[in-house]
Design an enzyme around this catalytic site. Structure first.
Site, PDB file in Angstrom:
ATOM      1  N   GLY A  14       0.728  -1.133   0.061  1.00  0.00           N
ATOM      2  CA  GLY A  14       0.165   0.073  -0.083  1.00  0.00           C
ATOM      3  C   GLY A  14       0.881   1.312   0.114  1.00  0.00           C
ATOM      4  N   GLU A  15       0.229   2.058  -0.551  1.00  0.00           N
ATOM      5  CA  GLU A  15       1.084   3.413  -0.451  1.00  0.00           C
ATOM      6  C   GLU A  15       0.020   4.917   0.059  1.00  0.00           C
ATOM      7  OE1 GLU A  15       3.559   4.287  -3.749  1.00  0.00           O
ATOM      8  OE2 GLU A  15       4.288   6.137  -3.130  1.00  0.00           O
ATOM      9  N   GLY A  16       0.538   5.442   0.705  1.00  0.00           N
ATOM     10  CA  GLY A  16      -0.288   6.896   1.016  1.00  0.00           C
ATOM     11  C   GLY A  16       0.568   7.913   0.733  1.00  0.00           C
ATOM     12  N   TYR A  18       2.231   9.900   2.918  1.00  0.00           N
ATOM     13  CA  TYR A  18       3.498   9.785   3.772  1.00  0.00           C
ATOM     14  C   TYR A  18       4.207   8.512   3.885  1.00  0.00           C
ATOM     15  CZ  TYR A  18       0.684  13.800   5.495  1.00  0.00           C
ATOM     16  OH  TYR A  18       0.092  15.017   5.535  1.00  0.00           O
ATOM     17  N   VAL A  20       4.774   4.379   2.543  1.00  0.00           N
ATOM     18  CA  VAL A  20       4.658   3.221   1.769  1.00  0.00           C
ATOM     19  C   VAL A  20       4.782   1.682   2.919  1.00  0.00           C
ATOM     20  CG1 VAL A  20       5.394   2.023  -0.487  1.00  0.00           C
ATOM     21  CG2 VAL A  20       6.065   4.125  -0.079  1.00  0.00           C
ATOM     22  N   VAL A  21       3.730   0.890   2.606  1.00  0.00           N
ATOM     23  CA  VAL A  21       3.966  -0.157   3.408  1.00  0.00           C
ATOM     24  C   VAL A  21       4.521  -1.254   2.711  1.00  0.00           C
ATOM     25  CG1 VAL A  21       2.656  -1.745   4.934  1.00  0.00           C
ATOM     26  CG2 VAL A  21       1.884   0.782   4.829  1.00  0.00           C
ATOM     27  N   LYS A  36       6.510  -0.080   7.329  1.00  0.00           N
ATOM     28  CA  LYS A  36       5.910   1.338   7.014  1.00  0.00           C
ATOM     29  C   LYS A  36       7.289   2.305   6.869  1.00  0.00           C
ATOM     30  CE  LYS A  36       2.227   4.103   8.850  1.00  0.00           C
ATOM     31  NZ  LYS A  36       1.104   3.983  10.021  1.00  0.00           N
ATOM     32  N   ASP A 129      -7.936   8.233  16.954  1.00  0.00           N
ATOM     33  CA  ASP A 129      -8.438   7.904  15.848  1.00  0.00           C
ATOM     34  C   ASP A 129      -9.200   6.379  15.552  1.00  0.00           C
ATOM     35  OD1 ASP A 129      -9.241   8.247  13.171  1.00  0.00           O
ATOM     36  OD2 ASP A 129      -7.089   7.905  12.418  1.00  0.00           O
TER      37      ASP A 129
END
Lengths: 310, 319
Positions: A14-16, A18, A20-21, A36, A129
């Protein structure tokens, strides 16, 4: 051996914005882990705040029901958090229509969830959260609280906390009213909404935007007034919007058909509008709900995800 | 025509409407015919139509009478009510015979009170209190009762099947015996008529085969009986094992997984006052409205100040 060589990164999952996992392995033990990788370049302010929070709080917290931070290492380009490998989250299970939840399953998840949350709170840490997709499930069925990117510890009373926390659907009323001195009760509220969602299998209070969230929340649980929540009108964003009456016990029973009386008791204590009347995690774990029949399911026997990630 | 055959409310009698049926309500046990019940109570709870009876009755509580004597009917109802709450069995007392007798005595006292109208309110309260206090155990006992009933039905079905099978075998054996008798008669007639050797041997052969068959049947029947006894024994053993198992493997539930400090390591004095923070929290109403408690801040501060003092890093590192 330099730290990066202790781990192998096998697969990007996955990538967000901030981070990358990656999935990987600890070379020495062969243990599966998730890495992460926080991007450090490109931001003029330096390291992303949530990464700092995550490292800061996960280092302190060690608990069966909180994700384990195995290691942290830096390369010239990146900061890497080595986390316990947890294949799926609670949201996937809730949405997966092929999975059937029994009342004992819901109880077991709530028990593990509240144990983890209790550990955060007794260490003075707010998660801020909580939502089903931040509750991860281990291969052996244990539930673990993850994503401490918004967490913070409670400090001196004069510190101001931002009210712009928690994903909207799980936001407590004092946050919606813009309080800057809130407590652990905001996490308890979110846990209560997640409890409701586990029973309903659909989000309990899905507001379309911040204004709508107030209306949806109060339609379901009644509008707070000075009589049932002393001092509420002093909160910055308080606004005498439409007044909805408090739901009767019977209305709650109709909404949660399968819930026992003890389950309803527990839920109403978690989604109490006035934060000073809301129960805390210690009180909740001692509820009758957890000792009455059906008993919580053993973690290994909890429903597993049927479909593979596409 | 007896008085019993007329509805005292609408005066319909069995002569004019042969399908007349009477219902009673455990509130007051007054007899009312079913069409009156429909007519009067369909729109919701109302007073009993009998003069001087001011009890409010509900339609769903009406039922057909089981016993001729209403006194007995009432007693069984009250007894059922008490026993649905006081549902422990002798085994639950684990050999404490005196305790069990006391328990039975208590039940009888309550039933008697309710029947004869002695301290009714007090008794009802006691019953309710007991129900609230022992809710979990009562429901556990009820599930056990259901389980026992289910087992009983299973055993009964097994027994029934066994009986049917045995009956079938018996019948077959009887038929063969009859045939034998017939055969010997035939033989006799044959012999009297003309003694032919072939006929005799044929009949002899037949008899031999029948004899063989019937001994096989007898064996079958014995086997069946044995098998049934074995199955029954196995079922009983299974149940006993299950019960024993239930008692041994229940681990007590610990809400915090054993991870909680029951005894606080310090006590906060309620009189402690911090001139700056107490004032701040008191004056800014946002604190109060957000559920902020200054005592929690004090407790947290003390906790933070002493955390780690009993922790030896070398030992922690060893993990």
């Amino acid at each position: 051996m330099p730290l990066p060589l202790n781990y192998t990164l096998d697969q990007k999952v996955g990538e967000g914005t901030y981070a990358v996992v990656y999935l990987g392995k600890q070379t020495l033990t062969g243990r599966q882990i998730a890495v992460k990788q926080i991007k450090t370049g490109g931001f003029k302010d330096g390291l992303d705040m949530s990464a700092l929070r995550e490292v800061k709080y996960l280092q302190e917290l060690r608990h069966e029901n909180i994700i384990e931070l195995v290691d942290v290492y830096a390369t010239p380009e990146n900061l890497n958090l080595v986390l316990e490998f947890l294949p799926y989250d609670l949201e996937m299970l809730i949405r997966d229509r092929e999975v059937i939840f029994t009342p004992g399953d819901v109880k077991s998840w709530m028990l593990m969830f509240l144990r983890g949350l209790h550990h955060c709170h007794r260490n003075g840490i707010l998660h801020r959260d909580l939502k089903p997709n931040n509750l991860l499930i281990s291969p052996s069925g244990s539930l673990k609280i993850a994503d401490f990117g918004l967490a913070r510890s409670l400090g001196l009373p004069d510190e101001r906390l931002t009210s712009n926390v928690v994903t909207r659907w799980y936001r407590a009323p004092e946050l919606l009213f813009g309080s800057i001195h809130y407590t652990e009760a905001v996490d308890v509220w979110a846990a209560g909404i997640i409890f409701a969602e586990l029973m309903l299998r659909t989000p309990y209070l899905p507001g379309a935007d911040d204004a709508d969230q107030l209306i949806v929340t109060f339609k379901a649980l009644g509008t707070p007034t000075e009589s049932n929540w002393p001092g509420v009108s002093n909160l910055p964003l308080y606004d005498s919007i439409e007044v909805f009456s408090q739901p009767s016990r019977q209305e709650l029973r109709n909404r949660f058909l399968a819930a026992t009386e003890a389950a309803l008791d527990m839920m109403s204590q978690m989604v109490e509008l006035d934060p000073s009347k809301r129960n805390d995690t210690t009180g909740l774990l001692l509820q009758k709900y957890f000792v009455e029949f059906p008993l919580p399911t053993e973690p290994e026997l909890l429903p597993k995800r049927t479909k593979k990630e596409t | 025509m007896s008085k019993n055959d007329m509805c005292p409310v609408c005066k319909t009698d069995r002569y004019l409407s042969p399908s007349l049926k009477f219902l009673i309500n455990p509130e007051c046990y007054h007899k009312i015919c079913d069409s009156c019940v429909d007519r009067i109570f369909s729109l919701g709870p109302t007073k009993c139509p009998y003069a001087n009876c001011n009890k409010v009755l509900r339609k769903n509580k009406f039922k057909t009478q089981t016993f001729e004597d209403l006194g007995i009917e009432r007693e069984t109802d009250l007894r059922r009510k008490v026993l649905s709450v006081y549902n422990k069995k002798e085994e639950d007392f684990r050999g404490d015979l005196e305790g069990y007798n006391k328990y039975l005595e208590e039940i009888e006292q309550m039933v008697d009170n309710l029947i004869n109208g002695v301290d009714v309110e007090e008794t009802e309260n006691k019953l309710k209190q007991y129900e609230v206090l022992n809710k979990q155990q009562i429901s556990a006992n009820n599930t056990r009762k259901d389980q026992e009933y289910e087992n009983f039905i299973r055993l009964q079905n097994m027994e029934k099947q066994f009986k049917l099978e045995k009956l079938r075998l018996d019948k077959q054996m009887k038929q063969e015996e009859d045939k034998m008798v017939q055969l010997s008669r035939m033989e006799m007639i044959d012999e009297l008529q003309n003694s032919s050797v072939e006929a005799n041997t044929a009949i002899d052969n037949m008899r031999q085969s029948i004899l063989k068959k019937s001994s096989a049947r007898r064996k079958q029947r014995d086997d069946l009986e044995k098998k049934f006894l074995l199955e029954k024994q196995a079922m009983m053993n299974d149940l006993a094992a299950k019960e024993a198992n239930d008692e041994t493997t229940t681990i007590p539930f610990t809400p915090f997984n054993g991870d909680r400090e029951l005894e606080p390591r310090f006590n906060l004095l309620p009189t402690y006052y911090d001139p700056i923070y107490n004032k701040l929290v008191q004056e800014d109403s946002i604190f109060n409205a957000s559920g902020y408690k200054i005592e929690k801040f004090f407790a947290r501060s003390i906790n933070e100040a002493f955390t780690g003092l009993d922790c030896i890093i070398e030992e922690e590192k060893a993990f």
